[in-house]
Design an enzyme around this catalytic site. Structure first.
Site, PDB file in Angstrom:
ATOM      1  N   THR A  99      84.246   0.713  20.327  1.00 16.39           N
ATOM      2  CA  THR A  99      83.168  -0.248  20.066  1.00 16.39           C
ATOM      3  C   THR A  99      83.678  -1.280  19.086  1.00 16.39           C
ATOM      4  OG1 THR A  99      81.483   1.442  20.435  1.00 16.39           O
ATOM      5  CG2 THR A  99      80.809  -0.538  19.238  1.00 16.39           C
ATOM      6  N   LYS A 175      77.771  -3.387  24.733  1.00 17.87           N
ATOM      7  CA  LYS A 175      77.859  -2.105  24.035  1.00 17.87           C
ATOM      8  C   LYS A 175      77.142  -2.162  22.682  1.00 17.87           C
ATOM      9  CE  LYS A 175      79.038   2.128  23.116  1.00 17.87           C
ATOM     10  NZ  LYS A 175      80.402   2.606  22.894  1.00 17.87           N
ATOM     11  N   LYS A 243      79.473   2.640  11.258  1.00 18.61           N
ATOM     12  CA  LYS A 243      80.326   1.558  11.763  1.00 18.61           C
ATOM     13  C   LYS A 243      79.588   0.685  12.768  1.00 18.61           C
ATOM     14  CE  LYS A 243      83.214   2.566  15.069  1.00 18.61           C
ATOM     15  NZ  LYS A 243      82.869   1.718  16.250  1.00 18.61           N
TER      16      LYS A 243
END
Length: 310
Positions: A99, A175, A243
């Protein structure tokens, strides 16, 4: 390219190892690279080859699938001193599945192009079980040539491949939207189940009822069993969402777009990580609530290990 492609898989965590096994089952030659010797041994036992560095893994590879944690790791394994890019031949393809921010994806694609290497911006979703079964969802963008070159790996590893555009960055943007929802849903599920505990409800029964009701979500149905079992060994770690929701927050700030719900979820994951649970399963947000409110959640069964590191 023959029907059996040579595929390097860099990053043999729960997702990457499953993807490597799926490629082996499809008859491809798979070379794995990871910093964890146990993961390398597992791949070797399954019939794969192993390499000490990304560059060595990429020698003669048609496809390099990068399944690491973040942009910094992706940059290192591709373009660092022992990076895969130094061994890849023109016309080979990188499948980048971490990602990333869309900006990083575009930068990596441009750097790959300087070496005449194709780049597919291809983040994944589905979890470790689907990775092992070759049933992932891939949100991909890149040139037609990149899709064609990557097809043997995509066919082996994914059940659904969305072709979302011809430029890197688009797949990563999709995403990020997914991760916004996933993080919010995990946080909400953990809040709901601990709230139910505060109401002195049988939380096993709450799970049964809610999972068949309008308040259900994929994350509620998938993560709350971890809470009920008292098993926080990491299927997906808390710090993954510190994150990913951090990337969401950064993009929102850049776009001057308010994200109050995602921001609240990010703070919950940050608090959970700061409490020492960053490497534990992301359902540990429920433990954070329990710790704050003095609730007692189910303990692990005796044969289970409390926590293992990723």
């Amino acid at each position: 390219m023959s029907s059996a492609a040579r595929i390097a898989v860099i990053g043999l965590g729960s997702m990457g190892l499953g993807m490597a096994r799926s490629a082996l089952r499809a008859g491809h030659i798979v070379v794995g690279c990871d910093v964890n010797p146990a993961s390398l041994q597992t791949l070797a036992a399954a019939g794969g080859k192993i390499a000490a560095t990304p560059a060595l893994a990429a020698v003669d590879a048609h496809i390099v699938a990068v399944v690491v944690v973040n942009a910094e790791q992706t940059k290192t394994v591709l373009f660092g001193e022992n990076g895969a890019i130094h061994a890849l031949k023109p016309g080979s393809v990188i499948i980048s599945s971490a990602t990333l921010s869309p900006t990083d994806a575009k930068d990596f694609a441009a750097r790959a192009a300087e070496h005449q290497v194709l780049y597919l911006d291809a983040p994944i979703s589905g979890g470790a079980a689907k990775a092992g079964d070759g049933r992932l969802t891939v949100m991909a963008s890149g040139s037609a040539d990149a899709f064609q070159a990557a097809r043997p790996a995509l066919d082996a590893m994914a059940e659904t491949v969305y072709e979302l555009g011809n430029e890197a960055g688009i797949g990563s943007s999709f995403k990020i939207v997914n991760q916004l929802l996933a993080g919010v849903h995990i946080a909400a599920a953990c809040e709901a189940i601990t709230f139910a505990k505060r109401l002195d409800l049988d939380i096993s029964k709450v799970f049964e009822v809610i999972s068949k009701s309008a308040g259900n979500s994929w994350m509620f149905e998938n993560r709350i069993p971890h809470v009920l079992a008292g098993d926080y060994s990491p299927k997906s770690a808390v710090d993954i969402f510190t994150k990913d929701l951090g990337i969401v927050s950064d993009i929102g700030r850049q776009q001057k777009f308010p994200l109050p719900v995602a921001s609240a979820a990010l703070q919950l994951f940050l608090m959970t990580s700061a409490s020492g649970m960053g490497r534990d399963d992301d359902a540990s947000v429920a433990r954070l609530y329990a710790n704050i409110t003095g609730l007692e959640l189910p303990a692990p069964a005796p044969e289970q290990t409390e926590v293992t590191a990723v």
